[in-house]
Scaffold this active site. Structure first.
Site, PDB file in Angstrom:
ATOM      1  N   GLU A  80       5.233  22.055  -2.947  1.00 34.26           N
ATOM      2  CA  GLU A  80       6.224  21.067  -3.361  1.00 34.26           C
ATOM      3  C   GLU A  80       6.346  21.079  -4.881  1.00 34.26           C
ATOM      4  O   GLU A  80       5.341  21.004  -5.597  1.00 34.26           O
ATOM      5  CB  GLU A  80       5.788  19.652  -2.928  1.00 34.26           C
ATOM      6  CG  GLU A  80       5.882  19.377  -1.440  1.00 34.26           C
ATOM      7  CD  GLU A  80       7.304  18.964  -0.998  1.00 34.26           C
ATOM      8  OE1 GLU A  80       8.210  18.875  -1.849  1.00 34.26           O
ATOM      9  OE2 GLU A  80       7.470  18.742   0.215  1.00 34.26           O
TER      10      GLU A  80
ATOM     11  N   HIS B 169      12.712  26.094   1.830  1.00 30.70           N
ATOM     12  CA  HIS B 169      12.827  25.247   3.023  1.00 30.70           C
ATOM     13  C   HIS B 169      14.235  25.402   3.620  1.00 30.70           C
ATOM     14  O   HIS B 169      14.417  25.433   4.833  1.00 30.70           O
ATOM     15  CB  HIS B 169      12.548  23.787   2.634  1.00 30.70           C
ATOM     16  CG  HIS B 169      12.091  22.927   3.769  1.00 30.70           C
ATOM     17  ND1 HIS B 169      11.930  21.580   3.647  1.00 30.70           N
ATOM     18  CD2 HIS B 169      11.763  23.235   5.056  1.00 30.70           C
ATOM     19  CE1 HIS B 169      11.526  21.085   4.825  1.00 30.70           C
ATOM     20  NE2 HIS B 169      11.420  22.064   5.684  1.00 30.70           N
TER      21      HIS B 169
ATOM     22  N   ASP C  42      16.404  22.165   0.039  1.00 33.49           N
ATOM     23  CA  ASP C  42      15.460  22.421  -1.052  1.00 33.49           C
ATOM     24  C   ASP C  42      14.881  23.844  -0.950  1.00 33.49           C
ATOM     25  O   ASP C  42      14.806  24.384   0.150  1.00 33.49           O
ATOM     26  CB  ASP C  42      14.335  21.368  -1.073  1.00 33.49           C
ATOM     27  CG  ASP C  42      13.567  21.252   0.245  1.00 33.49           C
ATOM     28  OD1 ASP C  42      14.179  21.332   1.316  1.00 33.49           O
ATOM     29  OD2 ASP C  42      12.338  21.099   0.187  1.00 33.49           O
TER      30      ASP C  42
ATOM     31  N   HIS D 193       9.546  23.923  -1.745  1.00 31.52           N
ATOM     32  CA  HIS D 193      10.261  22.660  -1.550  1.00 31.52           C
ATOM     33  C   HIS D 193      10.456  21.964  -2.894  1.00 31.52           C
ATOM     34  O   HIS D 193       9.755  22.249  -3.853  1.00 31.52           O
ATOM     35  CB  HIS D 193       9.424  21.673  -0.719  1.00 31.52           C
ATOM     36  CG  HIS D 193       8.944  22.158   0.595  1.00 31.52           C
ATOM     37  ND1 HIS D 193       9.559  21.816   1.773  1.00 31.52           N
ATOM     38  CD2 HIS D 193       7.882  22.925   0.940  1.00 31.52           C
ATOM     39  CE1 HIS D 193       8.901  22.358   2.795  1.00 31.52           C
ATOM     40  NE2 HIS D 193       7.879  23.036   2.310  1.00 31.52           N
ATOM     41  N   TYR D 194      11.371  21.010  -2.910  1.00 32.88           N
ATOM     42  CA  TYR D 194      11.288  19.993  -3.967  1.00 32.88           C
ATOM     43  C   TYR D 194      11.025  18.644  -3.319  1.00 32.88           C
ATOM     44  O   TYR D 194      11.303  18.451  -2.131  1.00 32.88           O
ATOM     45  CB  TYR D 194      12.492  19.975  -4.901  1.00 32.88           C
ATOM     46  CG  TYR D 194      13.857  19.670  -4.321  1.00 32.88           C
ATOM     47  CD1 TYR D 194      14.104  18.551  -3.526  1.00 32.88           C
ATOM     48  CD2 TYR D 194      14.934  20.497  -4.624  1.00 32.88           C
ATOM     49  CE1 TYR D 194      15.360  18.283  -3.039  1.00 32.88           C
ATOM     50  CE2 TYR D 194      16.201  20.230  -4.130  1.00 32.88           C
ATOM     51  CZ  TYR D 194      16.406  19.116  -3.337  1.00 32.88           C
ATOM     52  OH  TYR D 194      17.659  18.854  -2.855  1.00 32.88           O
ATOM     53  N   THR D 195      10.479  17.724  -4.126  1.00 27.08           N
ATOM     54  CA  THR D 195      10.020  16.452  -3.563  1.00 27.08           C
ATOM     55  C   THR D 195      11.158  15.459  -3.338  1.00 27.08           C
ATOM     56  O   THR D 195      11.022  14.545  -2.517  1.00 27.08           O
ATOM     57  CB  THR D 195       9.008  15.784  -4.510  1.00 27.08           C
ATOM     58  OG1 THR D 195       9.626  15.666  -5.804  1.00 27.08           O
ATOM     59  CG2 THR D 195       7.736  16.607  -4.621  1.00 27.08           C
TER      60      THR D 195
HETATM   61 ZN    ZN Z   1      11.308  20.633   1.909  1.00 29.39          ZN
END
Ligand code: ZN
Length: 249
Positions: free
Chosen positions: A103, A141, A151, A38-40
């Site tokens: 993340e 994700h 993401d 993921h990215y935040t």
């Molecule tokens: Zn995500």
């Protein structure tokens, strides 16, 4: 790249721990065999850590990797973190129970820092030794929630992870030997079947499915499904079927 081995000889992971309350036991005693990246989409790693540890948010991840490469452990790997939400990969619909969530501190539009990606590759190597996770099960994700999530996004270098054996990429032959074109309708059906064989959920709208595929494997490409998309997903589905027991010719 300067002298010395590529991506090796780095210092040990810089790992700190900050326990998030947003976790529970993995359901039915399963162990993780998927990693979701993921990215935040937040301005800073510390703001993201606060969010991922706030009981009101009901979200977490096992790890948060800051831009400078610091790895913050938020949930022990044995437990179920709350990062995936609705979605599926292959037959897995409770992705949280079956996965480890990572993340990356990133706004979504900025490049990932080299130190951060170095830390990610080191972390993934450790996770792969602790759990039985095949490279094709390191996913985004956006792969497990097409249309709902984008993401780790357009800036993420999936090819580098594949180069290190930590994810997968279509072989270059697949891209050269594009497959025969049928009617658009027949090709759409074939594409959906191949996407499902690789792991994508085909309950998704076909247009979103193609978008998610290109976000991961054919960045910036637009227009209708074509022979190259089909050749790439054919190669992936043959080499990395999500159901390894299924006979896929
Ligand atoms: Zn995500």
């Amino acid at each position: 790249m300067g002298s010395g081995a590529v991506y090796s000889g780095r210092a040990q992971l810089r790992l700190t721990t900050r326990q998030s309350p947003n976790c529970g036991p993995r359901r039915d005693g399963v162990t993780p065999d998927i990693v979701v990246l993921h990215y935040t989409a937040m301005a800073s790693a510390s703001a993201a850590a606060d969010t991922l540890c706030n009981p009101d948010t009901q979200v977490s991840a096992h790890y948060l990797i800051a831009e400078d490469g610091e790895v913050i452990s938020l949930v022990p790997e044995a437990l179920r973190a709350w990062h995936a939400g609705a979605g599926a990969w292959g037959g897995v619909t409770d992705v949280n129970s079956r996965s480890i969530g990572i993340e990356l501190a990133n706004t979504g539009s900025t490049p990932f820092a080299a130190a951060q990606i170095d830390a990610l590759t080191d972390l993934l190597k450790g996770i792969k030794t602790r759990w039985d996770i095949r490279p094709e099960r390191v996913i985004g994700h956006s792969d497990m929630a097409p249309g709902r999530k984008i993401d780790p996004g357009v800036r993420f270098d999936w090819r580098r992870l594949a180069f290190e054996g930590l994810s997968v990429w279509p072989s270059s032959n697949a891209c050269l030997h594009s497959s025969e074109k049928g009617t658009q309708e027949a090709d759409d059906v074939r594409f959906a079947a191949l996407m499902a064989a690789f792991g994508y959920s085909t309950t998704t709208d076909p247009e979103l499915l193609l978008k998610s595929f290109r976000l991961r494997f054919r960045l910036g490409w637009d227009g209708p499904l074509d022979a190259t998309d089909l050749a790439m997903i054919t190669d992936l589905a043959r080499r990395f079927p999500v159901d390894v027991n299924a006979a896929w010719a």
